[in-house]
Design a protein around this motif. Structure first.
Motif, PDB file in Angstrom:
ATOM      1  N   TYR A 132       0.848  -1.200   0.000  1.00  0.00           N
ATOM      2  CA  TYR A 132       0.000   0.000   0.000  1.00  0.00           C
ATOM      3  C   TYR A 132       0.886   1.254   0.000  1.00  0.00           C
ATOM      4  O   TYR A 132       1.672   1.456   0.913  1.00  0.00           O
ATOM      5  N   PRO A 133       0.758   2.090  -1.030  1.00  0.00           N
ATOM      6  CA  PRO A 133       1.702   3.205  -1.192  1.00  0.00           C
ATOM      7  C   PRO A 133       1.160   4.563  -0.707  1.00  0.00           C
ATOM      8  O   PRO A 133      -0.057   4.752  -0.607  1.00  0.00           O
ATOM      9  N   ALA A 134       2.067   5.472  -0.450  1.00  0.00           N
ATOM     10  CA  ALA A 134       1.682   6.870  -0.171  1.00  0.00           C
ATOM     11  C   ALA A 134       2.827   7.768  -0.616  1.00  0.00           C
ATOM     12  O   ALA A 134       3.922   7.745  -0.025  1.00  0.00           O
ATOM     13  N   TRP A 135       2.597   8.555  -1.663  1.00  0.00           N
ATOM     14  CA  TRP A 135       3.610   9.491  -2.158  1.00  0.00           C
ATOM     15  C   TRP A 135       3.717  10.657  -1.181  1.00  0.00           C
ATOM     16  O   TRP A 135       2.706  11.220  -0.770  1.00  0.00           O
ATOM     17  N   HIS A 136       4.926  11.036  -0.885  1.00  0.00           N
ATOM     18  CA  HIS A 136       5.106  12.246  -0.080  1.00  0.00           C
ATOM     19  C   HIS A 136       4.738  13.445  -0.948  1.00  0.00           C
ATOM     20  O   HIS A 136       5.073  13.483  -2.133  1.00  0.00           O
ATOM     21  N   PRO A 137       4.034  14.455  -0.372  1.00  0.00           N
ATOM     22  CA  PRO A 137       3.572  15.562  -1.225  1.00  0.00           C
ATOM     23  C   PRO A 137       4.684  16.425  -1.820  1.00  0.00           C
ATOM     24  O   PRO A 137       4.491  17.030  -2.884  1.00  0.00           O
ATOM     25  N   THR A 138       5.847  16.482  -1.161  1.00  0.00           N
ATOM     26  CA  THR A 138       6.906  17.348  -1.703  1.00  0.00           C
ATOM     27  C   THR A 138       8.218  16.600  -1.954  1.00  0.00           C
ATOM     28  O   THR A 138       8.957  16.929  -2.884  1.00  0.00           O
ATOM     29  N   GLU A 139       8.519  15.610  -1.130  1.00  0.00           N
ATOM     30  CA  GLU A 139       9.783  14.882  -1.271  1.00  0.00           C
ATOM     31  C   GLU A 139       9.635  13.721  -2.253  1.00  0.00           C
ATOM     32  O   GLU A 139       8.527  13.212  -2.466  1.00  0.00           O
ATOM     33  N   ASP A 140      10.762  13.299  -2.806  1.00  0.00           N
ATOM     34  CA  ASP A 140      10.719  12.189  -3.763  1.00  0.00           C
ATOM     35  C   ASP A 140      10.798  10.850  -3.037  1.00  0.00           C
ATOM     36  O   ASP A 140      11.716  10.041  -3.274  1.00  0.00           O
ATOM     37  N   VAL A 141       9.889  10.654  -2.144  1.00  0.00           N
ATOM     38  CA  VAL A 141       9.853   9.392  -1.401  1.00  0.00           C
ATOM     39  C   VAL A 141       8.419   8.850  -1.371  1.00  0.00           C
ATOM     40  O   VAL A 141       7.457   9.613  -1.446  1.00  0.00           O
ATOM     41  N   ILE A 142       8.337   7.551  -1.268  1.00  0.00           N
ATOM     42  CA  ILE A 142       7.027   6.899  -1.152  1.00  0.00           C
ATOM     43  C   ILE A 142       7.070   5.982   0.068  1.00  0.00           C
ATOM     44  O   ILE A 142       8.020   5.204   0.221  1.00  0.00           O
ATOM     45  N   ALA A 143       6.083   6.135   0.917  1.00  0.00           N
ATOM     46  CA  ALA A 143       5.969   5.210   2.056  1.00  0.00           C
ATOM     47  C   ALA A 143       5.136   4.025   1.598  1.00  0.00           C
ATOM     48  O   ALA A 143       4.143   4.185   0.872  1.00  0.00           O
TER      49      ALA A 143
ATOM     50  N   LEU B  91      10.226   3.015   3.602  1.00  0.00           N
ATOM     51  CA  LEU B  91      10.286   4.264   2.832  1.00  0.00           C
ATOM     52  C   LEU B  91      11.162   4.016   1.610  1.00  0.00           C
ATOM     53  O   LEU B  91      12.281   3.509   1.738  1.00  0.00           O
ATOM     54  N   TYR B  92      10.643   4.368   0.464  1.00  0.00           N
ATOM     55  CA  TYR B  92      11.397   4.170  -0.774  1.00  0.00           C
ATOM     56  C   TYR B  92      11.798   5.529  -1.324  1.00  0.00           C
ATOM     57  O   TYR B  92      10.968   6.429  -1.469  1.00  0.00           O
ATOM     58  N   ASP B  93      13.086   5.666  -1.605  1.00  0.00           N
ATOM     59  CA  ASP B  93      13.603   6.909  -2.181  1.00  0.00           C
ATOM     60  C   ASP B  93      13.584   6.757  -3.713  1.00  0.00           C
ATOM     61  O   ASP B  93      14.317   5.935  -4.268  1.00  0.00           O
TER      62      ASP B  93
ATOM     63  N   SER C  59      14.231   1.888   3.116  1.00  0.00           N
ATOM     64  CA  SER C  59      14.605   1.833   4.535  1.00  0.00           C
ATOM     65  C   SER C  59      13.361   1.586   5.375  1.00  0.00           C
ATOM     66  O   SER C  59      12.235   1.796   4.914  1.00  0.00           O
ATOM     67  N   ASN C  60      13.573   1.122   6.590  1.00  0.00           N
ATOM     68  CA  ASN C  60      12.429   0.821   7.459  1.00  0.00           C
ATOM     69  C   ASN C  60      11.828   2.078   8.060  1.00  0.00           C
ATOM     70  O   ASN C  60      12.546   3.008   8.437  1.00  0.00           O
ATOM     71  N   ILE C  61      10.538   2.094   8.164  1.00  0.00           N
ATOM     72  CA  ILE C  61       9.852   3.149   8.920  1.00  0.00           C
ATOM     73  C   ILE C  61       9.397   2.559  10.256  1.00  0.00           C
ATOM     74  O   ILE C  61       9.588   3.133  11.310  1.00  0.00           O
ATOM     75  N   SER C  62       8.809   1.400  10.173  1.00  0.00           N
ATOM     76  CA  SER C  62       8.346   0.717  11.374  1.00  0.00           C
ATOM     77  C   SER C  62       8.325  -0.773  11.100  1.00  0.00           C
ATOM     78  O   SER C  62       7.765  -1.214  10.090  1.00  0.00           O
ATOM     79  N   CYS C  63       8.962  -1.531  11.986  1.00  0.00           N
ATOM     80  CA  CYS C  63       8.999  -2.982  11.770  1.00  0.00           C
ATOM     81  C   CYS C  63       8.974  -3.700  13.119  1.00  0.00           C
ATOM     82  O   CYS C  63       9.859  -4.486  13.422  1.00  0.00           O
ATOM     83  N   LEU C  64       7.973  -3.381  13.898  1.00  0.00           N
ATOM     84  CA  LEU C  64       7.891  -3.977  15.229  1.00  0.00           C
ATOM     85  C   LEU C  64       7.388  -5.410  15.156  1.00  0.00           C
ATOM     86  O   LEU C  64       6.509  -5.730  14.344  1.00  0.00           O
ATOM     87  N   LYS C  65       7.914  -6.224  16.044  1.00  0.00           N
ATOM     88  CA  LYS C  65       7.631  -7.668  15.986  1.00  0.00           C
ATOM     89  C   LYS C  65       6.146  -7.979  16.178  1.00  0.00           C
ATOM     90  O   LYS C  65       5.581  -8.764  15.445  1.00  0.00           O
ATOM     91  N   ASP C  66       5.538  -7.373  17.168  1.00  0.00           N
ATOM     92  CA  ASP C  66       4.145  -7.710  17.474  1.00  0.00           C
ATOM     93  C   ASP C  66       3.156  -6.682  16.952  1.00  0.00           C
ATOM     94  O   ASP C  66       2.061  -6.519  17.501  1.00  0.00           O
ATOM     95  N   GLU C  67       3.564  -5.958  15.935  1.00  0.00           N
ATOM     96  CA  GLU C  67       2.659  -4.975  15.345  1.00  0.00           C
ATOM     97  C   GLU C  67       2.452  -5.289  13.863  1.00  0.00           C
ATOM     98  O   GLU C  67       3.396  -5.673  13.165  1.00  0.00           O
TER      99      GLU C  67
ATOM    100  N   ALA D 112      11.445  16.396   6.631  1.00  0.00           N
ATOM    101  CA  ALA D 112      11.631  16.359   5.179  1.00  0.00           C
ATOM    102  C   ALA D 112      13.092  16.576   4.774  1.00  0.00           C
ATOM    103  O   ALA D 112      13.519  16.131   3.710  1.00  0.00           O
ATOM    104  N   LYS D 113      13.856  17.276   5.638  1.00  0.00           N
ATOM    105  CA  LYS D 113      15.255  17.533   5.291  1.00  0.00           C
ATOM    106  C   LYS D 113      16.118  16.285   5.492  1.00  0.00           C
ATOM    107  O   LYS D 113      16.952  15.952   4.658  1.00  0.00           O
ATOM    108  N   THR D 114      15.905  15.617   6.628  1.00  0.00           N
ATOM    109  CA  THR D 114      16.761  14.463   6.947  1.00  0.00           C
ATOM    110  C   THR D 114      16.122  13.143   6.564  1.00  0.00           C
ATOM    111  O   THR D 114      16.767  12.096   6.623  1.00  0.00           O
ATOM    112  N   HIS D 115      14.850  13.198   6.212  1.00  0.00           N
ATOM    113  CA  HIS D 115      14.071  11.987   5.933  1.00  0.00           C
ATOM    114  C   HIS D 115      14.023  11.052   7.143  1.00  0.00           C
ATOM    115  O   HIS D 115      14.015   9.833   7.001  1.00  0.00           O
ATOM    116  N   GLU D 116      14.030  11.650   8.332  1.00  0.00           N
ATOM    117  CA  GLU D 116      13.950  10.833   9.556  1.00  0.00           C
ATOM    118  C   GLU D 116      12.555  10.935  10.158  1.00  0.00           C
ATOM    119  O   GLU D 116      11.899  11.981  10.070  1.00  0.00           O
TER     120      GLU D 116
END
Lengths: 520, 611
Positions: free
Chosen positions: A228-239, A268-270, A277-285, A336-340
């Motif tokens: 399931y994708p979500a384009w960032h409105p300004t940055e060239d990244v897709i969650a 997160l895909y650049d 890179s991972n955004i969230s990868c919790l074991k029990d979530e 948006a600057k650090t992508h963190e």
């Protein structure tokens, strides 16, 4: 020469007959009926945009003929052919222009055995604000496992023109089928868009600044390719969410099927670097359905706290405990600057009410969030108990959206670019086929009665056997042709590389509740 | 010479009558059930989304007339005979040469009767007519083009040059327009038509006006699909030249044998196009009367033998079709009668139908194992026949698993196109589940067909009047078997027979019918624990009197004091085993004596085929 003259006259006559509109006479004598007529699609008392295609409908009353009179500010138009009311496109446009901000009165007369009957008139309200001229959706038979023919289509909703964006038949072979899904656009535009292809010629098609590339988003460090994708409105990244999804089938329940994840994370895909890179990868979530707010400062997503009791067969366990999977709504701040990303914050605790949230969407003005909510699970398109809910982002107040829900499944809500129109998938027609419904959303935060996407043939939905999945608004059409997509689809994908990042998490492992709650 | 034409026509007509409604009556009825024609814009537009879509649409329209197999056959025969005449005209097949025209129509006949189990897997739902109509249109187009070109030939000799040019323009225009429209409407038949036109009219002696029609023809064949591909999205570029060509493919397996009739037709028309400029085949073949007679006999012989050989005459296949129809119409005794005629080696579908009929006749415990209960895999060559495709929905529905019946009707629709059979099943399931709006959708679609209006109206009545529905034999068949409560979440892995059997065997039965079925299916699985559990359920609801034969037989196995009959069976069994026979050999020897007992099944049937 004489013959030629006759021929020309004949041709002209044929042309004139062909071009003329059939405006039937309103019957002079009729008996009044004090109820509104039964029409399909149900367009009585709906609010429509001034740039929508003609709202053609079929009259489903006993009788052999009908006449519908549309009137607005002294202008009157009549239509009726058998039991169908098919409106001339040009005349409709003029009528809408006149009625903008006002209303159109519709009177329906039906010819029955003992003469004409006039039904109680109804109105169509015409909003001040226009709707985005294009929408796209995936057309799919409401199948379970098989997918012989899938297409993503775009429809100009100011008229009836529909085109394929992509069709799996362009590359599919008998031996290797291809599933296509999850079309997504950045800021309602089509110069940056994406969709997935699975199985045959698998990969994600990314259109980046109008050029196409095919990416394999699966890496050794992620559980699947992007879903399931979500384009960032300004940055060239897709969650994306990454999911291990399975299906099983009800032996008796009306829902017929359950689609559920046994594992899921967020990545997160650049787009520029092809790094994941991972955004969230919790074991029990089970994290899923990412979506950005309008500024891109927050990533919202759904997550269910889930601990397996049986470590051997997760698929089997989740099949037996499927109605215990409850998704909450969370968010993470995004730099948006650090992508963190920042820590996880609980936005809406649906699980505590034994409810489950999916498919959140923030309005373009950041004031509201729409989502689908049901009794359990996340694949609400198959859940008759699922409805569209709305959250006031300032107060975090959640309410069921009035006027747009039904006793059947409602899912996949989305906003138009001006935030004045809501579109969602609903199975209210027959409980089995998802159709695109549109509703006006006024300045006071209220939705008006929803209407079904109009079709040239009012009986279209009766004879058409495909669902309208994932309806999305677009302000412009996709200009890349299906054949161009197919050419790239046949190529080997670029393999995304995994970039390790520190992922912050504050979800309480035992309850699923966040330590950090949003300040209300 | 007329005599030859009459003989050929009569022989072929008789052959077609024998091969179609006489030998394939149930198959032809099934054909129209596996096809669908809905009048209206939406259905038509769906078909027109590929080149050749018009042909499929026409094919679907005609196929529905197999509702009366004689009527559909008559239509096909008329098309073939017309094709024969036009072929003879186009390629100048006079006298004995007329026989040659039998080749394509015999190929078309073969293409219909050789399908067998491909009936369930074919994706062109108008196939049974569309190819014959495609050939007829091809041959007519070649004929018309020949006539146009012929005018330019005649006029070369005169002085009226402008007329020559006019007809040359007409011919060229016809070729181009045909290539485009023919491709759009008739797919590969259109392209083949263009090619044949070019070859046929290419003169060996170049004239001032026409010499090499093959060049524009080839150009059209090459260019038209590649340009029109840009306007279609439903096929691959490399398939553009063969859109609609019948290829029988399942996964990686392609059954080229079934495409042979079409290769024969291609070879025929191309060959005829080359050699037809000798004008009269008669002269070039044979001049002596006796030779003509021999040629005629040989041709007719071949044209009779080949279709007879091609015919898919597997008895189980035809019996299955009759069984499905009888099950659908709840003619339970007919199901048993049909099964008994073919019970030596029935397929598992037949066994499942038989068991359904026994359940509905209240005879499952009495006859389930007495009538052969161990089916075989269908005889379908390399084609992998799956029960879920051939009978899944039907079996699920009548076994009370309505959700699964609905699911597989949809899955099969997605894979192989929507057919009358599926549409009826979808409507049935929706009515059963009281999903009125959904049922009305399917019923409305069926009302738009030619021959299922009445069926649809009956269902509509049932929705309006629930007591009508309760009186329906179908309701009474499904009702006792439906599981109670909310059901559960499960997966059948596409194995409907295994799923139905284990669903019953593990069932917590809610009524006496379910109790008996549960015991019998547990007995089929030969799981002692399960059988004992279901026996307990059975005896908790059933008096100890009038217990069916097979249930007594299993009780006999578990009892310490055996009946005389069982003691004799054991004695025979041990005696034969003691003589050094294998278990299989013992089973074979004892079969004539004990085949109607559960004991024989319990001791000798160790596995059952699933597919």
């Amino acid at each position: 020469m004489e013959k030629i003259k006759y021929l020309v006259v004949l041709l002209l006559a044929v042309c004139m007959i062909g071009c003329s509109n059939n405006h039937p006479e309103v019957p002079a004598n009729y008996v009044s009926n004090d109820r509104v007529p039964n029409i399909f699609p149900e367009y009585t008392e709906v609010t429509i945009p001034a740039n929508i295609a003609p709202m053609n409908f079929a009259v489903r009353e006993v009788g052999d003929n009908c006449v519908a009179r549309f009137s607005c500010k002294g202008r009157e138009l009549t239509y009726g052919d058998g039991k169908n009311v098919i409106i001339d496109e040009d005349e409709w446009k003029d009528l809408l222009a006149e009625a903008k901000g006002g209303e159109i009165k519709v009177e329906v007369f039906v010819h029955e055995k003992d003469g004409w009957k006039a039904y109680k008139p109804f109105k169509m309200y015409v909003a001040e604000e226009d709707i985005d001229p294009y929408i796209s959706y995936r057309l799919i038979k409401p199948s379970y496992v098989a997918y012989e023919m899938l297409s993503m289509n775009q429809r100009n909703i100011t008229n009836f023109e529909e085109k394929d964006i992509y069709n799996n038949k362009l590359v599919q072979t008998e031996a290797v089928g291809q599933c296509v899904n999850c079309h997504s656009y950045r800021n309602f535009k089509t110069d940056n868009m994406q969709f997935h292809m699975r199985q045959g010629f698998g990969g994600t098609m990314i259109v980046y600044n109008n050029s196409i590339k095919k990416i394999d988003l699966k890496t050794d460090s992620t559980i699947s390719a992007g879903v399931y994708p979500a384009w960032h409105p300004t940055e060239d990244v897709i969650a994306y969410s990454t999911n291990k999804t399975g299906q099983s089938f009800h032996t008796k329940d009306k829902a017929k099927i359950e689609v559920k994840d046994t594992e899921s994370d967020l990545i997160l895909y650049d787009v520029k670097t092809d790094e994941v890179s991972n955004i969230s990868c919790l074991k029990d979530e089970l994290e899923v359905f990412p979506t950005w707010d309008a500024d891109g400062n927050y990533l919202y997503f759904c997550s269910a706290h889930w601990e397996y009791l049986d470590t051997i067969s997760h698929e089997s366990e989740i099949m037996h405990r499927y109605n215990e999977v409850l998704y909450n709504l969370y968010r993470k701040s995004f730099n948006a600057k650090t992508h963190e990303f920042g820590p996880v914050e609980l936005v809406y605790d649906a699980a505590s009410k034994h409810r489950s949230v999916s498919l959140p969407r923030v309005s373009p003005d950041n004031k509201y969030m729409l989502f689908a909510e049901g009794d359990f699970g996340c694949f609400h398109v198959w859940h008759p108990h699922a409805d569209i809910y709305i959250m006031d982002m300032a107060t975090q107040e959640v309410r069921k959206v009035e006027n747009i829900n039904s006793s059947e499944s409602e899912s996949y809500p989305t906003w138009s670019s001006n935030g004045r129109w809501i579109m969602f998938g609903s199975r209210r027609d027959d409980g089995n086929f998802t159709r695109a419904y549109i509703a006006y959303f006024d300045k006071h935060g209220n939705a008006h009665k929803a209407f079904e996407l109009p079709q040239k043939d009012p009986n279209f939905y009766t004879f058409q056997g495909r669902s309208y999945n994932r309806p999305e608004f677009m302000i412009e059409p996709v200009l890349i042709t299906p054949q161009e997509f197919a050419e790239v689809a046949k190529q080997e994908p670029i393999h995304a590389t995994f970039k390790s990042t520190k992922v912050s998490s504050n979800i309480d492992g035992s309850t699923g509740a966040s330590i950090q709650q949003i300040n209300k | 010479m007329k005599q030859i034409q009459i003989i050929v026509t009569v022989v072929f007509t008789l052959l077609a009558i024998i091969m179609l409604p006489v030998m394939n009556y149930s198959y032809l009825y099934a054909v129209q059930e596996h096809s669908l024609f809905i009048s209206g814009h939406t259905f038509m537009m769906e078909k027109l989304s590929v080149p050749g879509g018009l042909l499929e649409w026409i094919g679907c329209y005609c196929t529905q007339f197999f509702y009366y197999p004689w009527l559909g056959s008559a239509m096909l025969i008329i098309i073939w005979l017309t094709s024969l005449c036009v072929t003879a005209k186009t390629f100048h097949l006079n006298g004995i040469g007329f026989c040659v025209g039998l080749i394509p129509i015999c190929a078309l006949l073969c293409s219909i009767i050789d399908l067998g189990y491909w009936l369930y897997y074919i994706n062109n739902l108008g196939y049974w007519f569309s190819e014959s109509i495609g050939y007829l249109i091809l041959i007519i187009s070649v004929f018309v083009f020949s006539k146009l070109v012929e005018k330019t030939h005649r006029l070369q000799e005169g002085e009226e040059r402008w007329r020559d040019i006019f007809y040359l323009g007409c011919s060229s225009g016809f070729l181009v327009v045909w290539s485009i429209l023919g491709y759009i409407a008739f797919g590969w038949w259109g392209l083949l038509g263009s090619l044949v036109m070019g070859i046929k009219e290419t003169s060996t002696k170049p004239s001032p006006y026409v010499s090499l029609w093959i060049l524009p023809s080839l150009a059209c064949v090459c260019v038209v699909p590649s340009i029109l591909y840009q306007f279609y999205t439903h096929f691959r570029f490399d398939h553009a030249w063969f859109v609609g060509f019948p290829i029988f493919q399942q996964g990686n397996f392609v059954d080229w044998k079934l495409s042979v009739p079409f290769f024969v037709i291609i070879a025929f028309v191309l060959t005829m196009a080359i050699i037809s400029r000798w004008h009269c085949m008669e002269n070039s073949i044979c001049k002596k009367k006796s030779a003509r007679f021999v040629t005629l006999c040989v041709f007719l012989g071949i044209c009779i033998i080949i279709p007879l050989n091609c015919n898919f005459s597997d008895e189980n296949f035809h019996s299955e079709l009759r069984l499905y129809r009888a099950v659908e119409e709840c003619r339970w005794q007919d199901v048993i009668d049909e099964f008994e005629e073919h019970q030596d080696s029935p397929t598992q579908q037949m066994v499942m139908c038989k068991n359904l009929a026994l359940i509905n006749l209240g005879l499952l415990g009495e006859k389930m194992f007495a009538l052969n209960n161990n089916g075989v895999v269908p005889n379908s060559g390399k084609l992998k026949v799956s029960m879920i495709v051939t009978a899944g929905s039907l079996l699920y529905y009548y076994n009370g698993l309505v959700n699964y019946a609905y699911r597989w009707a949809i899955e099969n629709e997605v894979k192989h196109g929507l057919s009358v059979k599926q549409l009826k099943m979808l409507a049935r399931c929706a009515v059963w589940k009281d999903e009125v709006a959904l049922a009305m959708k399917y019923i409305t679609m069926l009302r738009s067909t030619t021959f299922y209006k009445k069926w649809a109206k009956q269902r509509e009545k049932m929705i309006a009047n629930i007591s009508d529905y309760r009186d329906n034999p179908e309701y009474n068949a499904v009702s006792p078997l439906e599981i109670s409560g909310d059901g559960e979440l499960d997966i059948d892995n596409g194995q409907c027979m295994e799923y139905i059997i284990s669903n019953y065997a593990y069932l917590i039965p809610q009524n006496l019918v379910q109790c008996e079925v549960a015991v019998c299916y547990a007995m089929m699985l030969k799981d002692d624990e399960l059988i004992k559990y279901q026996l307990e359920n059975y005896y908790s609801r059933h008096s100890i009197e009038n217990v069916p034969k097979h249930i007594l037989e299993i009780v006999d196995i578990y009892n310490e004091n055996h009946t005389v009959g069982y003691q004799k069976f054991i004695l025979d069994y041990q005696t034969k085993l003691g003589k050094g026979h294998t278990l299989g050999e013992v089973g074979k020897t004892l079969k004539p004596l004990y085949r109607t007992t559960y004991w024989w099944y319990y001791y000798f049937v160790n596995d059952f085929a699933t597919y």
